[in-house]
Enzyme design. Structure first.
Site, PDB file in Angstrom:
ATOM      1  N   HIS A  24       0.825  -1.211   0.000  1.00  0.00           N
ATOM      2  CA  HIS A  24       0.000   0.000   0.000  1.00  0.00           C
ATOM      3  C   HIS A  24       0.859   1.260   0.000  1.00  0.00           C
ATOM      4  O   HIS A  24       1.667   1.471   0.909  1.00  0.00           O
ATOM      5  CB  HIS A  24      -0.881  -0.025   1.250  1.00  0.00           C
ATOM      6  CG  HIS A  24      -1.798   1.134   1.376  1.00  0.00           C
ATOM      7  ND1 HIS A  24      -1.694   2.055   2.392  1.00  0.00           N
ATOM      8  CD2 HIS A  24      -2.849   1.530   0.612  1.00  0.00           C
ATOM      9  CE1 HIS A  24      -2.646   2.959   2.267  1.00  0.00           C
ATOM     10  NE2 HIS A  24      -3.363   2.669   1.198  1.00  0.00           N
ATOM     11  N   HIS A  79      -0.897  10.929  -1.858  1.00  0.00           N
ATOM     12  CA  HIS A  79      -2.164  10.543  -1.233  1.00  0.00           C
ATOM     13  C   HIS A  79      -3.025  11.728  -0.813  1.00  0.00           C
ATOM     14  O   HIS A  79      -4.200  11.823  -1.169  1.00  0.00           O
ATOM     15  CB  HIS A  79      -1.902   9.663  -0.001  1.00  0.00           C
ATOM     16  CG  HIS A  79      -3.167   9.295   0.710  1.00  0.00           C
ATOM     17  ND1 HIS A  79      -3.695  10.064   1.722  1.00  0.00           N
ATOM     18  CD2 HIS A  79      -4.028   8.277   0.531  1.00  0.00           C
ATOM     19  CE1 HIS A  79      -4.825   9.521   2.143  1.00  0.00           C
ATOM     20  NE2 HIS A  79      -5.053   8.432   1.440  1.00  0.00           N
TER      21      HIS A  79
END
Ligand code: G3P
Ligand code: CA
Length: 301
Positions: A50, A92
């Site tokens: 991730h 992100h």
């Protein structure tokens, strides 16, 4: 500037371990479907790194995917957004503040939104030293730089289009870039790429533009709504706290957009006991910051 000591220590330990192992990636020389392909080999869910191996290297940097490769992980996950001048970048948050030194470099530009900075400005930022001093100088990669590195590493990509409502047309632009980078040929589409989003509209648009692409919806739709999702996606990717074995079985009972049983990849699981719990619920993949921890938990290796 704050540097997380635990992260630095973990990265140093991993570097030592990898040196002992000769820094090789066991899967890297293997083709799809080989015994070292994580979808074919050890059993258990596929493990996705991730934002790269982000427990040990700064998230969404090239260092993080290189480390995932050296640890032996084929699948990496990222987040795609767009700069003021229209360049796709991998980051992100919708601000640059947490993961770069933007507040020092551009002190008058609060709230430091990604969409308010040009690609050249973002390229000047340090995206590594917030995490650990040894990563000072890491950059926010453009999506093109990122795709080229994933390709060079012979990795596969779970690409998230982040906050598409902020970036009109980002679906089409992302697909154009993937095409230019050689990622929309038959082999990549069949084996190496999944596009996901928290936005159902975004996933629907991607499916309409490229019906051959595997897509995933991030979330946990109610059972009654699942058939509507199956019209445009293949995978449902929920937060691990929101699922049960019955829910996973219900997803598996549906036929997705490409005529196969739908699958479930859950996130973000960094704990061995939780990894075994979701494996026992029947999930197909586990998305984790600590892929080595999850691999050891679910396969024993
Ligand atoms: O891939 C799943 C995960 O990335 C979703 O959450 O906020 O880390 O993008 P987030
Ligand atoms: Ca993500």
């Amino acid at each position: 500037m704050y540097v997380r000591p635990a992260a630095a220590a973990a990265a140093a330990f991993l570097g030592f371990t990898l040196t002992l192992l000769g820094g090789t990636a066991s899967y890297a020389a293997a083709g799809p479907g080989s015994s070292t392909d994580p979808r074919a080999g050890l059993g258990g869910p596929v493990v996705y790194a991730h934002r790269g191996a982000s427990a040990y290297a700064p998230e969404n940097t090239l260092d993080a995917i290189d480390l995932a490769m050296r640890l032996g992980f084929a699948w990496v996950e990222n987040d795609v957004q767009r700069t003021k001048d229209g360049v796709l970048v991998v980051i992100h948050d919708d601000t640059l503040a947490r993961t770069t030194d933007v507040e020092q470099v551009f002190p008058g530009r609060s709230p430091w939104k990604v969409k308010d900075f040009t690609a050249d400005e973002i390229a000047r930022l340090d995206a590594g030293s917030w995490f650990a001093e040894e990563y000072r100088g890491a950059r926010v990669p453009t999506l093109r730089q990122y795709m080229d590195r994933v390709q060079r590493n012979q990795q596969r990509l779970l690409l998230e289009i982040k906050k598409p409502e902020l970036y009109p047309g980002i679906e089409e632009q992302t697909l154009e870039l993937l095409d230019e980078a050689g990622w929309l040929d038959e082999r990549h589409v069949a084996q190496k790429l999944v596009v996901q989003s928290f936005s159902a509209d975004c996933v629907r648009i991607v499916h309409r533009l490229r019906p051959d692409l595997v897509t995933a919806f991030l979330g946990t739709p109610a059972l009654a709504d699942l058939p509507r999702y199956a019209e445009f996606t293949d995978r449902i990717n929920p937060w691990h706290t929101t699922i049960s074995a019955d829910w996973v079985a219900a997803v598996h009972g549906l036929v997705g957009a490409h005529g196969k049983a739908m699958e479930v990849d859950t996130w973000i699981v960094d704990d061995a006991a939780i990894a075994r719990k979701v494996r026992d619920m029947g999930v197909d993949g586990i998305i984790t910051n600590a892929p080595d921890v999850v691999r050891a938990a679910v396969t024993g290796f």
